[in-house]
Design an enzyme around this catalytic site. Structure first.
Site, PDB file in Angstrom:
ATOM      1  N   CYS A 279      -4.634  10.386  15.748  1.00 50.87           N
ATOM      2  CA  CYS A 279      -3.922  10.463  17.031  1.00 50.87           C
ATOM      3  C   CYS A 279      -3.959  11.852  17.656  1.00 50.87           C
ATOM      4  O   CYS A 279      -4.303  12.004  18.832  1.00 50.87           O
ATOM      5  CB  CYS A 279      -2.464  10.048  16.841  1.00 50.87           C
ATOM      6  SG  CYS A 279      -2.222   8.388  16.182  1.00 50.87           S
TER       7      CYS A 279
ATOM      8  N   HIS B 189       0.363  12.920  21.169  1.00 48.93           N
ATOM      9  CA  HIS B 189       0.745  12.435  19.842  1.00 48.93           C
ATOM     10  C   HIS B 189       2.255  12.280  19.702  1.00 48.93           C
ATOM     11  O   HIS B 189       2.742  11.291  19.138  1.00 48.93           O
ATOM     12  CB  HIS B 189       0.226  13.389  18.761  1.00 48.93           C
ATOM     13  CG  HIS B 189       0.706  13.055  17.385  1.00 48.93           C
ATOM     14  ND1 HIS B 189       0.428  11.846  16.775  1.00 48.93           N
ATOM     15  CD2 HIS B 189       1.482  13.748  16.498  1.00 48.93           C
ATOM     16  CE1 HIS B 189       0.986  11.817  15.587  1.00 48.93           C
ATOM     17  NE2 HIS B 189       1.627  12.947  15.394  1.00 48.93           N
TER      18      HIS B 189
END
Length: 528
Positions: free
Chosen positions: A77, A138
């Site tokens: 991510c 993220h």
């Protein structure tokens, strides 16, 4: 008197120019920017899993161009999202990052991004109102507190406001409340192994009833609701509406009705040959081992509960895909019925794929197809509709493509390419392969028909997708492919940034794992 006339004339010109600029802005296309966390190719039109039910994702593809060979710059991510949003590949920034690297990333930001802007900041500076709900970076709306105000005009509050102490207890120490809730009876791995595992227990799932869900609504339902409300508002200026759905990220939980779409007993597991890992270099095996349950590996942990638990994970992942598909459908229906339908570009993307047992792996952090391949669909009013493009493209291409489609000033620093030509003609020649890395100096080169992997110790893999879409057979030694392999080797980056915060290179967790295996003669049998 002449001064008064001059003042009035200037005022009229100012008002006229302002009105003209507003009219120009109003004609600019809006952007609906949809991120889906950990969604692999298990959608109807990507054919990654024939059992999946994803009608809204499939319908979206019929309205635009579905890129069937799209890949992430790095399959985790933090690195993927920061690469897409900055327009800079990890090999440029050194942001080959996992959670432990976040502090160094933030410290390096002023230097790395000097004179550059993250994607929403750039749109904001070009007259767009920017809105954010859910996971775009993220950690949500931003990974950098000191730039958040320049990114967004408005942000949906996080899910943590609904999370209770009981939810935290059920999560057994998992630190990401936006991913809650866990299964009502805790993670199956936590229950089975107890103190034997020190992490990785988020690899779990199961159906939820309303009373199991904080506030009675999953975070993704609230994200969809926010987007719907924004699309129902009156907007004088163009908007950049970013919505980042959480599922199908672990834990694989969703409302029960989405599990009811599937018969668990009929769920088919991914095909994994018995000798799946026999031709994988040692460093590839260490990557498959490293990023799940510590000192055990995900495959061993999952199979410790038996094949039925593997089936349960597949079943739960499919349910989560159908759940998030439904939320996406709610938003798309609202847009379709709104005044913005004919002037809104839609970009739907996932940050990376997800393995469900392939290559003995249950995470995303690798260089194989299950981890790098992502859904990418672009709907651009007045452009091609209902076509698929098999040319290799990267998430790095989204930033320059949106600049192109919205007719904004070019940004010279971007590492990607505008794929607007492919939107107009999906079958045109496109000679550029996609480069994906895992951590420092481990690379994949993906073309229309082949994948080449080179690890930092020089070991290699090569797969022919015309014959082996599952990448089961490493053909690196086969004579008939040597010319192709030699060509792909030329695309391996040479002048790349060190990992952020590092002054030299002395290895990371991958080397540590290999060293332990060598010292103790302890390579897990399931990796051989």
């Amino acid at each position: 008197m002449n001064l008064l006339r001059l003042f009035i004339l200037c005022a009229i010109l100012f008002v006229s120019n302002t009105y003209a600029q507003r009219k120009t802005d109003a004609k600019r296309p809006n952007v609906l920017f949809i991120a889906v966390d950990d969604l692999n190719d298990w959608t109807g039109l990507l054919h990654g899993n024939k059992q999946v039910i994803s009608p809204n994702l499939d319908k979206l593809a019929s309205d635009g161009v579905l890129f069937t060979n799209a890949h992430t710059p790095m399959a985790v991510c933090i690195a993927s999202r920061n690469a897409l949003l900055s327009g800079l590949h990890p090999t440029t920034t050194g942001w080959y990052s996992v959670n432990k690297d976040m502090k160094a990333m933030r410290k390096s930001y002023p230097q790395v991004m000097a004179g550059k802007k993250m994607l929403p900041h750039y749109f904001s500076d070009n007259g767009y109102n920017t809105y954010c709900a859910g996971k775009i970076f993220h950690t949500g709306s931003s990974d950098y507190d000191f730039i958040t105000d320049s990114l967004w005009d408005e942000i949906l509050p996080t899910y943590s406001r609904f999370v209770t102490e009981e939810d935290w207890v059920t999560a057994d120490g998992y630190k990401g409340p936006d991913y809650f809730p866990f299964p009502k009876n805790r993670s199956q791995l936590s229950v089975h192994y107890g103190d034997k595992i020190k992490g990785g227990h988020s690899l779990c799932g199961g159906p939820l009833d309303k009373e199991d869900i904080p506030g009675g609504k999953m975070y993704d339902e609230l994200i969809a609701k926010y987007a719907i409300e924004k699309l129902e508002e009156k907007h004088e200026d163009p908007f950049f509406l970013s919505i980042g759905f959480i599922r199908p990220h672990v834990p694989y939980t969703a409302p029960r009705k989405y599990f009811d779409l599937y018969d668990k007993n009929q769920i088919k597991l991914p095909h994994v040959p018995n000798d799946e890992m026999a031709d994988i270099p040692l460093i590839g095996k260490a990557i498959a081992y490293n990023y799940g349950v510590p000192e055990m590996g995900d495959y061993h942990a999952v199979m410790g509960l038996g094949e039925d638990y593997w089936r349960h994970l597949v079943y739960s992942y499919l349910a989560c895909v159908s759940f998030v598909d439904d939320q996406i459908g709610r938003v798309l229906t609202t847009l379709e019925n709104s005044e913005y339908a004919d002037n809104t570009i839609i970009v739907l993307w996932s940050d990376h794929g997800q393995s469900l047992g392939e290559k003995r792996d249950f995470r995303k952090m690798s260089l194989w197809e299950e981890s790098t391949r992502v859904p990418l669909c672009i709907v651009a009013p007045g452009k091609t509709k209902g076509k698929a493009c098999a040319k290799p493209v990267s998430l790095m291409d989204i930033y320059p493509t949106l600049i192109d489609l919205c007719n904004l000033p070019e940004q010279k620093h971007l590492d990607g390419n505008s794929i607007t030509p492919l939107i107009c003609n999906p079958k045109q020649e496109w000679p550029m392969p996609v480069i994906t890395n895992w951590r420092y100096k481990n690379y994949s080169v993906r073309t229309e028909n082949y994948r080449y992997i080179q690890y930092r110790d020089g070991s290699e893999e090569f797969y022919d997708h015309t014959k082996d879409k599952g990448e089961h057979y490493n053909l690196i030694e086969e004579p008939q492919y040597q010319n192709i392999i030699q060509y792909l080797r030329k695309h391996i980056p040479s002048d790349v940034a060190l990992p952020v915060g590092a002054k030299d290179w002395d290895g990371d967790e991958i080397e540590s794992t290999i060293k332990t295996w060598m010292q103790n003669d302890s390579i897990p049998q399931w990796l051989n």
